[in-house]
Every structure is written in C-alpha cells, then in structure tokens.
Design an enzyme around this catalytic site. Structure first.
Site, PDB file in Angstrom:
ATOM      1  N   LYS A 195       0.827  -1.216   0.000  1.00  0.00           N
ATOM      2  CA  LYS A 195       0.000   0.000   0.000  1.00  0.00           C
ATOM      3  C   LYS A 195       0.859   1.263   0.000  1.00  0.00           C
ATOM      4  O   LYS A 195       0.625   2.190  -0.773  1.00  0.00           O
ATOM      5  CB  LYS A 195      -0.896  -0.017   1.256  1.00  0.00           C
ATOM      6  CG  LYS A 195      -1.535   1.304   1.593  1.00  0.00           C
ATOM      7  CD  LYS A 195      -2.402   1.211   2.824  1.00  0.00           C
ATOM      8  CE  LYS A 195      -1.701   1.509   4.123  1.00  0.00           C
ATOM      9  NZ  LYS A 195      -1.481   2.932   4.414  1.00  0.00           N
ATOM     10  N   ASN A 196       1.861   1.296   0.879  1.00  0.00           N
ATOM     11  CA  ASN A 196       2.636   2.527   1.036  1.00  0.00           C
ATOM     12  C   ASN A 196       3.593   2.789  -0.127  1.00  0.00           C
ATOM     13  O   ASN A 196       4.173   3.868  -0.221  1.00  0.00           O
ATOM     14  CB  ASN A 196       3.403   2.526   2.360  1.00  0.00           C
ATOM     15  CG  ASN A 196       2.466   2.727   3.543  1.00  0.00           C
ATOM     16  OD1 ASN A 196       1.274   2.997   3.354  1.00  0.00           O
ATOM     17  ND2 ASN A 196       2.992   2.596   4.755  1.00  0.00           N
ATOM     18  N   CYS A 211      -4.294  12.339  14.084  1.00  0.00           N
ATOM     19  CA  CYS A 211      -4.941  11.045  13.871  1.00  0.00           C
ATOM     20  C   CYS A 211      -4.664  10.188  15.084  1.00  0.00           C
ATOM     21  O   CYS A 211      -4.026  10.632  16.037  1.00  0.00           O
ATOM     22  CB  CYS A 211      -4.447  10.389  12.589  1.00  0.00           C
ATOM     23  SG  CYS A 211      -2.752   9.872  12.677  1.00  0.00           S
ATOM     24  N   ARG A 217       0.375  14.721  13.562  1.00  0.00           N
ATOM     25  CA  ARG A 217       1.292  14.385  12.465  1.00  0.00           C
ATOM     26  C   ARG A 217       1.455  15.605  11.574  1.00  0.00           C
ATOM     27  O   ARG A 217       0.711  15.806  10.625  1.00  0.00           O
ATOM     28  CB  ARG A 217       0.770  13.175  11.693  1.00  0.00           C
ATOM     29  CG  ARG A 217       0.851  11.910  12.527  1.00  0.00           C
ATOM     30  CD  ARG A 217       0.221  10.743  11.832  1.00  0.00           C
ATOM     31  NE  ARG A 217       1.004  10.216  10.735  1.00  0.00           N
ATOM     32  CZ  ARG A 217       0.620   9.169  10.011  1.00  0.00           C
ATOM     33  NH1 ARG A 217      -0.507   8.559  10.279  1.00  0.00           N
ATOM     34  NH2 ARG A 217       1.384   8.736   9.038  1.00  0.00           N
ATOM     35  N   ASP A 262       5.455   0.582  12.044  1.00  0.00           N
ATOM     36  CA  ASP A 262       4.228  -0.078  11.586  1.00  0.00           C
ATOM     37  C   ASP A 262       4.140  -1.545  12.002  1.00  0.00           C
ATOM     38  O   ASP A 262       3.129  -2.207  11.729  1.00  0.00           O
ATOM     39  CB  ASP A 262       4.103   0.046  10.054  1.00  0.00           C
ATOM     40  CG  ASP A 262       3.676   1.449   9.634  1.00  0.00           C
ATOM     41  OD1 ASP A 262       3.343   2.264  10.515  1.00  0.00           O
ATOM     42  OD2 ASP A 262       3.685   1.736   8.417  1.00  0.00           O
ATOM     43  N   ARG A 270      -8.335  -0.700   5.559  1.00  0.00           N
ATOM     44  CA  ARG A 270      -7.549   0.332   4.860  1.00  0.00           C
ATOM     45  C   ARG A 270      -6.236  -0.234   4.348  1.00  0.00           C
ATOM     46  O   ARG A 270      -5.699   0.246   3.361  1.00  0.00           O
ATOM     47  CB  ARG A 270      -7.219   1.478   5.831  1.00  0.00           C
ATOM     48  CG  ARG A 270      -8.390   2.354   6.177  1.00  0.00           C
ATOM     49  CD  ARG A 270      -7.933   3.505   7.049  1.00  0.00           C
ATOM     50  NE  ARG A 270      -6.664   4.029   6.568  1.00  0.00           N
ATOM     51  CZ  ARG A 270      -5.716   4.562   7.321  1.00  0.00           C
ATOM     52  NH1 ARG A 270      -5.888   4.669   8.611  1.00  0.00           N
ATOM     53  NH2 ARG A 270      -4.598   5.005   6.791  1.00  0.00           N
TER      54      ARG A 270
HETATM   55  C1  UD1 Z   1       4.668   6.916   6.496  1.00  0.00           C
HETATM   56  C2  UD1 Z   1       3.790   5.684   6.371  1.00  0.00           C
HETATM   57  C3  UD1 Z   1       3.376   5.194   7.747  1.00  0.00           C
HETATM   58  C4  UD1 Z   1       4.606   4.955   8.619  1.00  0.00           C
HETATM   59  C5  UD1 Z   1       5.504   6.188   8.635  1.00  0.00           C
HETATM   60  C6  UD1 Z   1       6.825   5.955   9.357  1.00  0.00           C
HETATM   61  C7  UD1 Z   1       2.642   5.987   4.266  1.00  0.00           C
HETATM   62  C8  UD1 Z   1       1.375   6.311   3.553  1.00  0.00           C
HETATM   63  N1  UD1 Z   1       2.608   6.047   5.602  1.00  0.00           N
HETATM   64  O1  UD1 Z   1       3.888   7.929   7.119  1.00  0.00           O
HETATM   65  O2  UD1 Z   1       2.657   3.965   7.583  1.00  0.00           O
HETATM   66  O3  UD1 Z   1       4.194   4.684   9.940  1.00  0.00           O
HETATM   67  O4  UD1 Z   1       5.818   6.593   7.276  1.00  0.00           O
HETATM   68  O5  UD1 Z   1       7.506   4.910   8.770  1.00  0.00           O
HETATM   69  O6  UD1 Z   1       3.628   5.640   3.657  1.00  0.00           O
HETATM   70  N2  UD1 Z   1       7.069  14.592  10.696  1.00  0.00           N
HETATM   71  C9  UD1 Z   1       7.186  15.927  11.009  1.00  0.00           C
HETATM   72  N3  UD1 Z   1       6.884  16.844  10.029  1.00  0.00           N
HETATM   73  C10 UD1 Z   1       6.507  16.477   8.773  1.00  0.00           C
HETATM   74  C11 UD1 Z   1       6.404  15.114   8.470  1.00  0.00           C
HETATM   75  C12 UD1 Z   1       6.685  14.184   9.454  1.00  0.00           C
HETATM   76  O7  UD1 Z   1       7.519  16.301  12.129  1.00  0.00           O
HETATM   77  O8  UD1 Z   1       6.276  17.360   7.936  1.00  0.00           O
HETATM   78  C13 UD1 Z   1       7.366  13.588  11.728  1.00  0.00           C
HETATM   79  C14 UD1 Z   1       6.186  12.695  12.086  1.00  0.00           C
HETATM   80  O9  UD1 Z   1       5.351  13.288  13.027  1.00  0.00           O
HETATM   81  C15 UD1 Z   1       6.883  11.466  12.609  1.00  0.00           C
HETATM   82  C16 UD1 Z   1       8.142  11.387  11.736  1.00  0.00           C
HETATM   83  O10 UD1 Z   1       8.327  12.694  11.196  1.00  0.00           O
HETATM   84  O11 UD1 Z   1       7.290  11.675  13.935  1.00  0.00           O
HETATM   85  C17 UD1 Z   1       8.066  10.386  10.610  1.00  0.00           C
HETATM   86  O12 UD1 Z   1       6.879  10.582   9.881  1.00  0.00           O
HETATM   87  P1  UD1 Z   1       6.785  10.274   8.328  1.00  0.00           P
HETATM   88  O13 UD1 Z   1       7.928   9.403   7.948  1.00  0.00           O
HETATM   89  O14 UD1 Z   1       6.608  11.547   7.585  1.00  0.00           O
HETATM   90  O15 UD1 Z   1       5.448   9.437   8.250  1.00  0.00           O
HETATM   91  P2  UD1 Z   1       4.388   9.439   7.084  1.00  0.00           P
HETATM   92  O16 UD1 Z   1       5.045   9.693   5.777  1.00  0.00           O
HETATM   93  O17 UD1 Z   1       3.220  10.269   7.466  1.00  0.00           O
END
Ligand code: UD1
Length: 417
Positions: free
Chosen positions: A22-23, A116, A121, A304, A396
């Site tokens: 999915k990701n 969420c 996030r 995850d 999902r």
């Molecule tokens: C993706 C995955 C999710 C997985 C996560 C971490 C998808 C659709 N989702 O989520 O399943 O759990 O990677 O492997 O692929 N952060 C910030 N600012 C930002 C963006 C992120 O502070 O602008 C922080 C987040 O709060 C978190 C960390 O960075 O603490 C990592 O998040 P991120 O890798 O961005 O997760 P997602 O891409 O949302």
C-alpha cells in the site's frame, strides 16, 4: 460497522501470499499526475486507502481503472488541483498530490491534515521543502495553498527523516529547473520504489537506498509501467501470526530482506525462520523469549510493526521493552491488549511488557490500522472469543486479512454490522 470474531488458539499451517505494498502504491499513484498519458501499475492491492486515492485522482481529473490487480491511470485531462478536506481527513496520504500538482501545473490546494489516532502528524517538513524549491505556500481556512511559476532545484536537508516529505519533494523536484540535493532522506523501500518509477518516467534521480538523493530536473516526463513491491508490513504481520500461535507457515511473493529487522528480533525471541529468494518459512516455536525493540527509520525496526510485536511480547517469557521513536504516542493498542489480560506499563514513549502465560478473549476496539492487526494477532493466541470492533481500520491496509487467515486455519469471522 463490521467486526471480527476470533476464536483463539488454533494452530496455523500452509502458505500465504503477500499483496502489493500500500505505502509504495499510494505515492506512485500520485506520481502519474506528473505527466499526461496512461501509466500502468501491477500488483496493486484491493484496499480502502487505494480506492480513496483513486477517488482523489478522479476528482483531479484522471481516469483510473482497476482490473484484477492491475491499475491504469490516465492523467491527461487533469483540471481540478485540489485535495478536499473530506478526503484528506480520511487519508493523510492525500498530501502526496501536493508535489506532483505543483510541479506540473504550478498550483495545488490541499486540505491541512489534522491529527490522527497515532498522534499529531505535522506536515511542516513537506511545506518547508516546497518553499525552498521556490513555491509560495499560504495556509487559509484549513487549506494549504501552493503556487509556483517554476520550481528551482536547491539543497534541502531534512531535520528528521520523513517518508512522506521525501516522497513529496522527490515528486516536486523531478520537474524543477536544475539539481536538487536531498539530505537525510528516507531510505524506506517504498521510497526506493517511487524513485524507480520516477526514473522509468524519465526522471534523473541518483542515490536510491541512501540518505542523500540527487535529482536533476528534466523538462518532461512520460507515463510508465511497473510492478509494485510486496508489502513488508503485511509480511511481518503474518510472520508474527505464526510466532504467536507457535505455528509453521510459508509466506510467499515477498522480499525477505525488507523485513530483516523483524527477522533478527524474532530469531532472538526463539523463532526459527528460513529464507528463500522470495519467500519465508516460519517454523513452529515452543516458547517466546522476551526481547526489546526500538522503532527507527528503515532499516531499523518499523513503527508499523510495533503494535503487532507488542502482541507477541505479551506472551513472552520475561520482560521486554518497546521504545517508540517515530510516533511517540502510538500506544493506543495498549489499553485494548490489557483487556485481554496483557501486563503492560507505558511511560512516555516506552512500554514495558511483562509476559503472561495466556491471554484471554474479550471485546476490544481497533483504533488504527496497525493496532487492529495487533488485536487480531492477540485474538489468534488468546483463549476463547475476541470480538474486534471498528475493523474498517484494518480494511484500509490489509487485503482480505480474514480470508488469508482462514485459509491458514484460523477461526476468524467477519460479522457485518
Ligand atoms: C509513512 C507511512 C506510515 C509509517 C511512517 C513511518 C505511508 C502512507 N505512511 O507515514 O505507515 O508509519 O511513514 O515509517 O507511507 N514529521 C514531522 N513533520 C513532517 C512530516 C513528518 O515532524 O512534515 C514527523 C512525524 O510526526 C513522525 C516522523 O516525522 O514523527 C516520521 O513521519 P513520516 O515518515 O513523515 O510518516 P508518514 O510519511 O506520514
């Protein structure tokens, strides 16, 4: 709302086939917006998040068709550059349209994602990087308004590793003028897969699987066709399903090296695992030994799989510590596991799990995607009946999970509600 009813303590046996990731699919779907024409994706799982992304692409103007596990996306006639609140609030990955829309059309309007179940996030890393590439970003009435005449390559160093921000910036930078250097980029296999797809489209990205990416902007891309990689989180969930029930199963259509961090921990816990080129064979174990984990960006232990591993540790001999470093509040499953008689204490981002000899079935509630998987796993091992409500979360991200488990011999039923 549907429920799962699980009668625990059945042994599992047989073979399970892993679906596409999915990701990996979600960002690649939005990458097709970078050019006109028809792209084709194979090994796409039938999941609600994928359906929702297809819906978003249709709202933007793309034509999306799915036949068996092949998806075709024709993004020739895109004319609406917005990801509305109704969609973003249901699926955060909608933010992935920001980079491609900005790069191809010079504009995007994306609802600001809220919090969420796994905590706040933010998207600041996405927005800061777009600004560095020359985009004008405003936040108005809960929407991100992004505009740019032409994005210009630059050096961006992420203060922390973000999968989403890395993907979004890659998709913006491929059509920018000049070269972009991304430092501290995510190395997750799903990012590698996106890079492969973008390069098939004609992008020039170097550094795949490393934390420094060099993107030389090109003036135009073309549609591409690619097979999606297997889902490493689904793979890991089935490995833990075998371990928690002391069963022997074979997991096929996967890539064992993508779950190396889990394999190492399971082996330390006493589970024997044989690896072939594209399959894993989990052998039956007599007991589970407590081991500690600490979630980290890839190739570290994935957040995850944290909840699912915790379910396993609930039945381990000894005390284990689970440190959650990616989403520090991602412990919503703890209260539910305790309803099954697990012994867990949480302080800040650390959970201490004292293994118990047996879990006992109870009604529980799924709170997010991976937490629901953890509850299913705990239910498979628990004595008696576990009823898991709100399983829309699991739909999902896990393709036909109950059918795959039933085929392995689990007593799990979906009750329509
Ligand atoms: C993706 C995955 C999710 C997985 C996560 C971490 C998808 C659709 N989702 O989520 O399943 O759990 O990677 O492997 O692929 N952060 C910030 N600012 C930002 C963006 C992120 O502070 O602008 C922080 C987040 O709060 C978190 C960390 O960075 O603490 C990592 O998040 P991120 O890798 O961005 O997760 P997602 O891409 O949302």
């Amino acid at each position: 709302m549907d429920k799962f009813v699980v009668n625990g303590q059945n042994k599992l046996s047989g073979t399970v086939q892993i679906s596409g990731a999915k990701n990996a699919v979600l960002p690649i779907m939005t990458a097709t917006l970078l050019t006109s024409g028809k792209s084709v994706l194979h090994n796409v799982p039938h999941l609600n998040d994928i359906k929702m992304m297809a819906y978003l692409l249709r709202v933007i103007g793309a034509k999306v068709d799915m036949e068996a596990d092949t998806m075709s996306i024709d993004s020739t006639h895109c004319s609406y550059f917005e990801a509305p609140y109704e969609l973003v609030s249901k699926m955060r990955a909608s933010i992935y349209v920001l980079g491609p829309l900005l790069a191809r059309f010079g504009q995007a309007k994306v609802s600001f994602p809220g919090g969420c179940a796994i905590g706040t996030r933010p998207v600041d890393l996405h927005l800061d990087a777009m600004r560095k590439l020359g985009a004008e970003i405003d936040i108005e009435h809960g929407y991100i308004l992004a505009k740019s005449k032409k994005l210009v390559g630059t050096t961006i160093e992420f203060p922390k590793v973000s999968v989403g921000a890395t993907a979004n910036v890659l998709m913006a930078a491929v059509l920018a003028k000049g070269t972009t250097i991304l430092k501290n980029a995510a190395k997750e296999p799903e990012i590698g897969s996106l890079i492969e797809f973008l390069n098939l489209m004609g992008a020039k990205i170097k550094g795949k699987d490393t934390s420094v990416l060099e993107i030389t902007g090109v003036s135009q891309l073309q549609p591409a066709e690619m097979k999606m990689i297997p889902d490493r989180i689904e793979t890991g969930t089935f490995m833990i399903a075998a371990a928690i029930t002391g069963s022997e199963i074979k997991i096929t259509h996967t890539i064992p090296k993508l779950v190396a961090s889990l394999t190492n921990k399971l082996e330390l816990a006493g589970v024997k695992i044989e690896q072939q080129h594209d399959s894993l064979h989990v052998l039956p174990n007599k007991k589970i030994i407590a081991v500690n984990i600490s979630t980290q960006p890839y190739p570290g232990f994935p957040t995850d799989l944290q909840a699912q591993f915790m379910a396993l540790m609930c039945l381990a001999e000894g005390t284990s510590k689970i440190e959650e470093n990616i989403f520090p509040d991602r412990f919503m499953h703890v209260a539910e596991l305790k309803r099954l008689d697990a012994d867990i204490q949480v302080t800040k981002n650390l959970a201490i799990i004292q293994g118990v000899p047996e879990l006992s079935g109870a009604p529980v509630m799924a709170t997010d995607l991976r937490a629901s998987a953890a509850l299913v796993l705990a239910g498979l091992a628990a004595k008696g009946e576990t009823v898991i409500s709100r399983i829309y979360h699991i739909d999902r991200g896990y393709e036909k999970i109950e059918e795959k488990l039933q085929a392995l011999g689990a007593d799990i039923k979906r009750v329509k509600g």
